[in-house]
Design an enzyme around this catalytic site. Sequence first.
Site, PDB file in Angstrom:
ATOM      1  CE1 TYR A 105      -2.934  -4.861 -12.995  1.00  0.00           C
ATOM      2  CE2 TYR A 105      -2.182  -6.263 -14.095  1.00  0.00           C
ATOM      3  CZ  TYR A 105      -2.241  -5.611 -13.224  1.00  0.00           C
ATOM      4  OH  TYR A 105      -0.895  -5.473 -12.400  1.00  0.00           O
ATOM      5  CG  ASN A 128      -2.763  -0.354  -3.404  1.00  0.00           C
ATOM      6  OD1 ASN A 128      -3.125   0.501  -2.545  1.00  0.00           O
ATOM      7  ND2 ASN A 128      -2.581  -1.562  -3.119  1.00  0.00           N
ATOM      8  CB  CYS A 136      -2.540  -3.900  -5.785  1.00  0.00           C
ATOM      9  SG  CYS A 136      -0.788  -3.547  -4.860  1.00  0.00           S
ATOM     10  CG  HIS A 137      -0.622  -9.459  -3.359  1.00  0.00           C
ATOM     11  ND1 HIS A 137      -1.132  -8.513  -2.370  1.00  0.00           N
ATOM     12  CD2 HIS A 137      -1.190 -10.358  -2.926  1.00  0.00           C
ATOM     13  CE1 HIS A 137      -1.806  -9.285  -1.437  1.00  0.00           C
ATOM     14  NE2 HIS A 137      -1.900 -10.443  -1.875  1.00  0.00           N
ATOM     15  CD  GLU A 163      -3.047 -13.382  -0.609  1.00  0.00           C
ATOM     16  OE1 GLU A 163      -3.708 -13.616  -1.795  1.00  0.00           O
ATOM     17  OE2 GLU A 163      -2.722 -12.406  -0.136  1.00  0.00           O
TER      18      GLU A 163
END
Length: 169
Positions: A105, A128, A136-137, A163
């Site tokens: 952040y 979001n 946003c993850h 991912e």
Amino acid sequence: MTAPRLPALVAQARAETPLGPIVLAATSHGLAGLWFDGQAHHPGPLAAPEDATQPFIAQALAELGAYWRDGRTRFRTPIDAHGTPFQQRVWHALRGIAPGRTTTYGTLAAALGHPSAARAVAAAVGRNPLAIVVPCHRVVGRDGALTGYAGGLGRKRTLLALEAAAEAA
């Protein structure tokens, strides 16, 4: 902080994912929402006809299918997410985080020119309206800890693992 009013929706669709059911919503300009059932800040029932063939919804569903097969997918579906100008800037920045990567952040706040605004960035990230599509993850705490995710930390953990596995392959 109240959620911005949803734009005029032209279609919505429900779909099953490996992480549970989602609702997608579109305007005439792009995908306006993608929420998991039970997600924080979910707008509730939508005033739009069910139409999974609506072009933006259909494209998002196809890209989601590719994402579940290979977590490296970048979403190209036009989006029409409504929020404050600051939220819009944060959501735009989120789209620049590559699959398999994370940021904090604070780093995101500094990149936006507001290095002391990590909490404001976190609030915008939490609002979001386009889970997965606006990633946003991929935002974590300054120590790398998995912090807040409107869809639940279990989903965040799974998305990041998908991912990471795709990047390692």
